[in-house]
Motif scaffolding. Structure first.
Motif, PDB file in Angstrom:
ATOM      1  N   HIS A  57       0.869  -1.181   0.000  1.00 22.94           N
ATOM      2  CA  HIS A  57       0.000   0.000   0.000  1.00 22.94           C
ATOM      3  C   HIS A  57       0.900   1.224   0.000  1.00 22.94           C
ATOM      4  O   HIS A  57       1.882   1.294   0.751  1.00 22.94           O
ATOM      5  CB  HIS A  57      -0.886  -0.007   1.255  1.00 22.94           C
ATOM      6  CG  HIS A  57      -1.370   1.359   1.663  1.00 22.94           C
ATOM      7  ND1 HIS A  57      -1.068   1.920   2.883  1.00 22.94           N
ATOM      8  CD2 HIS A  57      -2.111   2.269   0.997  1.00 22.94           C
ATOM      9  CE1 HIS A  57      -1.615   3.118   2.965  1.00 22.94           C
ATOM     10  NE2 HIS A  57      -2.254   3.357   1.833  1.00 22.94           N
ATOM     11  N   LEU A 116      -3.441   0.442  -3.537  1.00 22.23           N
ATOM     12  CA  LEU A 116      -3.086  -0.930  -3.213  1.00 22.23           C
ATOM     13  C   LEU A 116      -2.445  -1.529  -4.455  1.00 22.23           C
ATOM     14  O   LEU A 116      -3.038  -1.540  -5.531  1.00 22.23           O
ATOM     15  CB  LEU A 116      -4.317  -1.748  -2.817  1.00 22.23           C
ATOM     16  CG  LEU A 116      -4.026  -3.224  -2.497  1.00 22.23           C
ATOM     17  CD1 LEU A 116      -3.289  -3.351  -1.170  1.00 22.23           C
ATOM     18  CD2 LEU A 116      -5.311  -4.050  -2.479  1.00 22.23           C
ATOM     19  N   SER A 162      -4.676  -3.612   2.651  1.00 20.54           N
ATOM     20  CA  SER A 162      -3.333  -4.122   2.887  1.00 20.54           C
ATOM     21  C   SER A 162      -3.227  -4.754   4.268  1.00 20.54           C
ATOM     22  O   SER A 162      -2.637  -5.825   4.437  1.00 20.54           O
ATOM     23  CB  SER A 162      -2.306  -2.991   2.744  1.00 20.54           C
ATOM     24  OG  SER A 162      -0.998  -3.448   3.010  1.00 20.54           O
TER      25      SER A 162
END
Length: 447
Positions: free
Chosen positions: A323, A335, A363
């Motif tokens: 991320h 992401l 994430s």
């Protein structure tokens, strides 16, 4: 999606406006709390000191009211939900206090306008726990628990949140029809019952045309609906005439859930985001496409919101991720998903960028699921603050020779809405030739 992991879902299909209230308003009414189940039914509780009561304390009362056995206490979790955001809570969380912070959460994790945020209020819901393994569901004997799981799965099918092929949604629709109306109805009664309930009660809204508008007109709504009715009733007749002994309700509920388990994103937490469209035309104009990102104990699935099909499905053994935060004004949280691909016969690494204010949450959830998996494979036990323990190994986990050398398994693409459409994605490709590469921040699943 334990604790701070959030996801945005599309509204549930309904012909009328929801009568669902909010936690924030209900706590002012003599400490009454309404805990909603999927479909707007609710458990009414009278709670002392509701401003400080925890999810763990509420859980006992709800399970008692619903007659849920202790053996199934991990199947469900409490969620704070609104049309803008959905958040699964930890046992230690205090719902009332989180409601007071709801607007802050919306500003942080959604792109909603200030007006929408000011009018949004969450409701407290009791629904499937993201960390409960699918492999344990079909071992459940209690009909009430199975029916709660069925109700939630059915809502997700009808809303189009679980993309599936025609034979799947038609079979599931016929099972729902049999569960609701029983089997053995003659053609006349079955047809009358179906027209009274309407197709939208049994088939996905984007299929049945429940949304109305230009889409339905262009498709020829009348003729299309007649064909759908005919096919649904045919499937229902097959169910009614199959076998000499009628199945018990629990068997049909398991049959429905078992079919849903074949969909890789069953049990996912869902997040909203966008991906880049491939450049088209002489001027190479592109844009972004809205996607839903589903994350479960098994992997990550990127789905086209409009077309209702999977763009990319990756088990944890097939991906690396990270991320990144915005670097400047106008930039987005991203992401990054990295996976193995091929171009002109050459193996390459592919990167997909998913733009979303919920990228940090995605994430974090991936990392937590990977940790659970690693702990399960190592036979260790870790404390997860009320989450389903890592000893509950996800079903359908990737294995085999692909992980032995640290190489992710290669994706297979087929002609099905549940299979990846890698050729439609706008990805970054590069070859890792053993030298350092630009994208060296990506986290990998430990081998």
């Amino acid at each position: 999606m334990e604790g701070d992991e959030c996801g945005r879902f599309p509204p549930e299909p309904s012909e009328g406006k929801s009568q669902r209230g909010s936690v924030a308003s209900s706590v002012t009414r003599a400490q009454d709390v309404l805990v909603y189940l999927v479909g707007d039914s609710a458990v009414h509780l009278c709670v002392e000191g509701v401003g400080c009561v925890s999810v763990q304390e509420l859980g006992h009362s709800v399970r008692e009211a619903l007659h849920i056995p202790d053996s199934a206490m991990d199947v469900f979790a409490f969620w704070l939900c609104s049309p803008l955001l959905e958040l699964q809570l930890k046992p230690k969380h205090q719902p009332y206090k989180l409601c007071r912070q709801w607007q802050d959460l919306l500003y942080r994790f959604t792109e909603a306008s200030e007006e929408d945020i000011s009018q949004d209020e969450p409701s407290l819901q009791y629904r499937r726990n993201v960390f409960y393994p699918k492999s344990k569901e079909l071992q459940i004997e209690d009909e009430g628990v199975l029916r709660l799981l069925y109700d939630e799965a059915r809502v997700n099918i009808l809303a189009g949140r679980f993309p599936c092929d025609p034979e799947t949604w038609m079979g599931l629709g016929a099972l729902s029809f049999a569960l609701e109306l029983g089997i053995g109805l003659d053609d006349q009664k079955a047809t009358a019952a179906l027209r009274e309930k309407k197709l939208i009660s049994f088939l996905p809204v984007h299929v049945s045309g429940g949304g109305g508008g230009l889409f339905s007109t262009l498709r020829g709504k009348g003729g299309r609906q007649a064909g759908l009715e005919h096919n649904l009733l045919e499937e229902y007749r097959k169910i009614s005439t199959s076998g000499s002994t009628p199945l018990e309700p629990t068997q049909r509920l398991r049959q429905y859930l078992s079919t849903c388990h074949s969909l890789p994103y069953y049990g996912c937490a869902f997040f909203s985001g966008e991906i880049d469209k491939p450049a088209q035309g002489i001027l190479y104009r592109a844009g972004r496409k809205a996607v839903n990102v589903g994350i479960s104990l098994e992997g990550v699935y990127v789905m086209d919101v409009k077309e209702k099909h999977v763009l990319l499905g990756l088990r944890f053994s097939e991906l690396s991720w990270d991320h990144s935060y915005p670097e400047g004004e106008g930039d987005s949280h991203i992401l990054w998903l990295e996976f193995d691909g091929e171009e002109a016969g050459t193996p390459v690494n592919k990167l997909l960028k998913i733009y979303s204010k919920q990228a940090e949450l995605m994430s974090g959830l991936i990392e937590f699921c990977v940790e659970l998996r690693s702990a399960a494979e190592g036979g260790t036990t870790t404390e997860t603050d009320g989450a389903v323990g890592p000893s509950h190994q996800p079903a359908g986990q990737a294995g085999g020779s692909g992980e032995g050398n640290g190489r992710r398994g290669k994706l297979r693409r087929q002609n099905s809405v549940v299979c990846s459409r890698i050729h439609t994605l706008n990805t970054i490709s590069y070859v890792d030739n053993g030298y350092s590469v630009t994208f060296n921040f990506i986290k990998c699943l430990p081998c």
